[in-house]
Design a protein around this motif. Structure first.
Motif, PDB file in Angstrom:
ATOM      1  N   GLY A 155      -7.118   0.926 -10.329  1.00  0.00           N
ATOM      2  CA  GLY A 155      -6.813  -0.501 -10.283  1.00  0.00           C
ATOM      3  C   GLY A 155      -6.697  -1.037  -8.879  1.00  0.00           C
ATOM      4  O   GLY A 155      -5.957  -2.006  -8.632  1.00  0.00           O
ATOM      5  N   ILE A 156      -7.413  -0.431  -7.935  1.00  0.00           N
ATOM      6  CA  ILE A 156      -7.431  -0.911  -6.549  1.00  0.00           C
ATOM      7  C   ILE A 156      -8.498  -2.005  -6.456  1.00  0.00           C
ATOM      8  O   ILE A 156      -9.684  -1.744  -6.695  1.00  0.00           O
ATOM      9  CB  ILE A 156      -7.726   0.236  -5.570  1.00  0.00           C
ATOM     10  N   THR A 157      -8.090  -3.204  -6.118  1.00  0.00           N
ATOM     11  CA  THR A 157      -8.966  -4.369  -6.273  1.00  0.00           C
ATOM     12  C   THR A 157      -9.925  -4.572  -5.124  1.00  0.00           C
ATOM     13  O   THR A 157     -11.081  -4.948  -5.331  1.00  0.00           O
ATOM     14  CB  THR A 157      -8.106  -5.640  -6.436  1.00  0.00           C
ATOM     15  N   TYR A 158      -9.463  -4.349  -3.882  1.00  0.00           N
ATOM     16  CA  TYR A 158     -10.226  -4.776  -2.708  1.00  0.00           C
ATOM     17  C   TYR A 158     -10.794  -3.625  -1.890  1.00  0.00           C
ATOM     18  O   TYR A 158     -10.188  -2.561  -1.774  1.00  0.00           O
ATOM     19  CB  TYR A 158      -9.345  -5.636  -1.789  1.00  0.00           C
ATOM     20  N   THR A 159     -11.958  -3.880  -1.311  1.00  0.00           N
ATOM     21  CA  THR A 159     -12.593  -2.938  -0.404  1.00  0.00           C
ATOM     22  C   THR A 159     -13.240  -3.713   0.741  1.00  0.00           C
ATOM     23  O   THR A 159     -13.029  -4.915   0.899  1.00  0.00           O
ATOM     24  CB  THR A 159     -13.636  -2.074  -1.144  1.00  0.00           C
ATOM     25  N   ARG A 160     -14.051  -3.023   1.504  1.00  0.00           N
ATOM     26  CA  ARG A 160     -14.780  -3.599   2.643  1.00  0.00           C
ATOM     27  C   ARG A 160     -16.274  -3.415   2.397  1.00  0.00           C
ATOM     28  O   ARG A 160     -16.713  -2.339   2.004  1.00  0.00           O
ATOM     29  CB  ARG A 160     -14.365  -2.887   3.930  1.00  0.00           C
TER      30      ARG A 160
END
Length: 318
Positions: A155-160
């Motif tokens: 459930g980790i929403t953000y990345t690069r």
């Protein structure tokens, strides 16, 4: 260019690499130079970094590492396709060669990424607020699919997504670095659909390749922000009468940008690194140059006058 509110995430990468890196990144945060950090859980000073983030309330994410140093997954430490003959990860270019040769086992990639998320949670007490890849390994073919699945599972929403506007026109970048950067961008373009499929999000704009190390300056940072914002938002339509709904919508538009940075005091061997000592870039003056540039009051003043609000991934919402 339309009047736009810019939400700028200034991420200090490689938190946990060594005590001197940690010191510099904390100084950058306290001075307003960075607003977000990315932790190397296999770094020699990762535990100290997690404590510093807790003490100073620094927003923190995971800098997933498959290319430098040692794995954290116990099952992979003795033997793994992710390791070279010396028992360390293959390196920035080595992992790319091993991947191209079909030598990497993707199940081992998943085991290591999962172990790094679990260790991050053990060190910090919570899941990463974002997760990216050290030396951009998270956008490499095949690895991108495993990385995206791990983010979805936790459930980790953000990345690069390191696609930087106007990069080919940055003629101050050394040719060999430009070749690597363009390869990263090509991999990133091929990653977008994968991340979207797994409902992963990222800021509207990425900056950091053209402003890295010796190439960082106030002028380069502001120029990159201006150019990227102008490319992302359409020119204001002068035919729309002031006060009309369309004009109002343009005036209130906002854009999110991540600026990747690497501030810190240079590592002094043998202290530092991720299991095999600090690399050349970590020992160079370029880290200190980034630290000094980001801390300048002049840069903070420019942010205020340009309606640029520093924030972290946790501030972007779900």
């Amino acid at each position: 260019m339309p009047r736009a509110a810019v939400k700028l995430i200034v991420t200090g990468d490689d938190f946990g690499y060594c005590p001197r890196r940690n010191q510099g990144i904390v100084e950058s945060f306290l001075s307003g130079g960075v607003s977000n950090v990315s932790l190397l859980v296999n770094g020699s000073a990762a535990s100290d970094a997690a404590q510093l983030a807790r003490r100073y309330h620094i927003p923190i994410g995971l800098h997933a590492n498959l290319s430098e140093g040692s794995p954290v997954c116990p099952a992979l430490k003795a033997k793994s396709t992710l390791l070279n003959e010396e028992g360390f990860f293959h390196g920035k270019m080595g992992i790319r060669r091993a991947l191209a040769d079909g030598l990497l086992n993707m199940s081992e990639v998943k085991h290591e990424l999962t172990a790094q998320v679990d260790l991050f949670r053990e060190l910090t007490g919570h899941l990463p607020q974002h997760m990216d890849g050290h030396q951009h390994v998270h956008v490499l073919p095949e690895i991108r699919n495993v990385f995206a699945q791990v983010l979805e599972d936790y459930g980790i929403t953000y990345t690069r997504v390191p696609i930087e506007p106007d990069l080919p026109r940055c003629d101050w970048i050394d040719p060999h670095l430009m070749a690597f950067y363009l390869g990263v961008e090509k991999d990133s373009l091929n990653t977008v659909d994968v991340f979207r499929k797994h409902r992963i999000r990222w800021p509207d704009i990425y900056i950091g390749l053209s402003t890295m190390g010796k190439n960082m300056s106030i002028a380069n940072i502001l120029g990159a922000i201006d150019n990227a914002t102008a490319a992302y938002l359409p020119e204001e339509d002068s035919s729309i009468p002031p006060g009309s709904p369309s004009c109002s919508d343009q005036e209130t538009r906002s854009v999110t940008i991540e600026l990747m940075t690497h501030p810190g005091y240079p590592s002094v061997p043998p202290v530092g690194g991720c299991g095999e000592g600090p690399d050349d870039f970590s020992q160079s003056w370029e880290r200190l140059h980034e630290l000094e540039t980001l801390k300048k009051a002049e840069l903070q003043s420019h942010y205020r006058t340009r309606n640029i609000q520093l924030c972290a991934f946790k501030d972007l919402g779900m």
